[in-house]
Design a protein around this motif. Structure first.
Motif, PDB file in Angstrom:
ATOM      1  N   ALA A  52       0.837  -1.204   0.000  1.00 43.32           N
ATOM      2  CA  ALA A  52       0.000   0.000   0.000  1.00 43.32           C
ATOM      3  C   ALA A  52       0.871   1.254   0.000  1.00 43.32           C
ATOM      4  CB  ALA A  52      -0.930  -0.009   1.208  1.00 43.32           C
ATOM      5  N   GLU A  99       2.089   1.756  -3.523  1.00 39.00           N
ATOM      6  CA  GLU A  99       1.027   2.341  -4.349  1.00 39.00           C
ATOM      7  C   GLU A  99       0.874   3.830  -4.051  1.00 39.00           C
ATOM      8  OE1 GLU A  99      -2.443  -0.017  -3.528  1.00 39.00           O
ATOM      9  OE2 GLU A  99      -1.516  -1.837  -4.353  1.00 39.00           O
ATOM     10  N   LEU A 100       0.931   4.171  -2.774  1.00 37.00           N
ATOM     11  CA  LEU A 100       0.843   5.573  -2.370  1.00 37.00           C
ATOM     12  C   LEU A 100       2.008   6.372  -2.952  1.00 37.00           C
ATOM     13  CD1 LEU A 100      -0.692   7.661  -0.651  1.00 37.00           C
ATOM     14  CD2 LEU A 100       0.736   6.958   1.293  1.00 37.00           C
ATOM     15  N   GLU A 109       1.363   7.256  -6.419  1.00 33.75           N
ATOM     16  CA  GLU A 109       0.288   8.248  -6.558  1.00 33.75           C
ATOM     17  C   GLU A 109       0.727   9.652  -6.167  1.00 33.75           C
ATOM     18  OE1 GLU A 109      -2.963   6.778  -4.188  1.00 33.75           O
ATOM     19  OE2 GLU A 109      -2.977   4.857  -5.272  1.00 33.75           O
ATOM     20  N   ALA A 132       0.288   8.979   6.687  1.00 36.99           N
ATOM     21  CA  ALA A 132      -0.444   8.951   5.414  1.00 36.99           C
ATOM     22  C   ALA A 132      -1.024   7.562   5.164  1.00 36.99           C
ATOM     23  CB  ALA A 132       0.468   9.363   4.270  1.00 36.99           C
ATOM     24  N   LEU A 133      -0.274   6.536   5.514  1.00 40.82           N
ATOM     25  CA  LEU A 133      -0.752   5.167   5.328  1.00 40.82           C
ATOM     26  C   LEU A 133      -1.902   4.854   6.286  1.00 40.82           C
ATOM     27  CD1 LEU A 133       0.026   2.957   3.389  1.00 40.82           C
ATOM     28  CD2 LEU A 133       1.592   2.072   5.095  1.00 40.82           C
ATOM     29  N   ARG A 178      -4.088   6.982   7.351  1.00 44.72           N
ATOM     30  CA  ARG A 178      -5.273   7.622   6.772  1.00 44.72           C
ATOM     31  C   ARG A 178      -5.846   6.778   5.640  1.00 44.72           C
ATOM     32  NH1 ARG A 178      -2.041  12.071   7.726  1.00 44.72           N
ATOM     33  NH2 ARG A 178      -1.294  12.199   5.569  1.00 44.72           N
ATOM     34  N   ARG A 179      -4.969   6.168   4.857  1.00 45.03           N
ATOM     35  CA  ARG A 179      -5.419   5.342   3.734  1.00 45.03           C
ATOM     36  C   ARG A 179      -6.246   4.152   4.227  1.00 45.03           C
ATOM     37  NH1 ARG A 179      -2.506   5.358  -1.335  1.00 45.03           N
ATOM     38  NH2 ARG A 179      -3.684   4.069  -2.721  1.00 45.03           N
ATOM     39  N   PHE A 180      -5.852   3.576   5.361  1.00 49.08           N
ATOM     40  CA  PHE A 180      -6.561   2.413   5.918  1.00 49.08           C
ATOM     41  C   PHE A 180      -7.615   2.815   6.944  1.00 49.08           C
ATOM     42  CE2 PHE A 180      -2.850   0.193   4.209  1.00 49.08           C
ATOM     43  CZ  PHE A 180      -3.448  -0.925   3.663  1.00 49.08           C
ATOM     44  N   ASP A 181      -7.729   4.118   7.203  1.00 48.60           N
ATOM     45  CA  ASP A 181      -8.690   4.635   8.174  1.00 48.60           C
ATOM     46  C   ASP A 181      -8.493   3.980   9.540  1.00 48.60           C
ATOM     47  OD1 ASP A 181     -10.721   6.322   9.020  1.00 48.60           O
ATOM     48  OD2 ASP A 181     -12.302   4.851   8.561  1.00 48.60           O
TER      49      ASP A 181
END
Length: 189
Positions: A14, A17-18, A21, A31-32, A34-37
């Protein structure tokens, strides 16, 4: 307790991928999360820090490129091998700009030893078997390959070649032709 399904491997992928992006420098544990909440603290059972995460992404990128390079080099020699290896790096940078940047991330000696970095050096040396180079010139040539491949790709990615013709895609094969000619006619000391 960490959220079910989160593993160091999944977080690394992940993070890669981030990086593609938003850019490798923007990748952090926060940041990671936040991506997985999830809360940042829940990721620390899988990665120690943002630098640990970046190291893992760098190792992943080196492994992916090494796998591609090994497949591309199979059965090739000389200029065909040189071009195949160069194209792997350039194509990977176009497809995965963040991961490519990650592959340039400085690694500790321990992390470097665990990475596919040595495979890259071995493949560069394998390419050079198609040329008549002895040591120390072979080592000089390995460094030259890395400088040309990664220097060109980095400059291209930063837009340095966008301001004048010909296109970077036209220049690339010409540079590889010149590099092949240089390797076939390596200067005497």
């Amino acid at each position: 307790m960490a959220r079910a399904g989160l593993t160091a491997r999944r977080l690394t992928r992940a993070g890669a991928e981030l990086a593609d992006e938003v850019g490798f420098e923007q990748v952090t544990v926060s940041a990671l999360a936040r991506r997985f909440d999830v809360k940042v603290a829940s990721l620390y059972s899988h990665v120690r820090s943002s630098d640990d995460l970046k190291t893992r992404i760098a190792q992943l990128a080196l492994e992916e490129m090494a796998d591609r390079a090994a497949a591309a080099l199979a059965g090739r020699a000389g200029k065909d091998a040189l071009t195949a290896l160069a194209d792997v790096y350039r194509d990977y940078a176009h497809e995965h700009p963040g991961r490519y940047a990650a592959a340039r991330h400085p690694l500790s000696p321990e992390a470097a030893a665990e990475s596919a970095g040595a495979r890259h050096a071995h493949m560069a040396r394998a390419v050079l078997r198609g040329y008549d180079l002895e040591e120390p010139d072979r080592t000089h040539a390995v460094r030259l390959l890395g400088s040309v491949f990664h220097g060109y790709v980095s400059l291209e990615a930063s837009g340095s070649f966008d301001h004048s013709p010909p296109s970077p895609g036209e220049t690339w094969p010409r540079i590889l032709d010149a590099l092949d000619a240089l390797l076939r006619n390596w200067p005497e000391k």
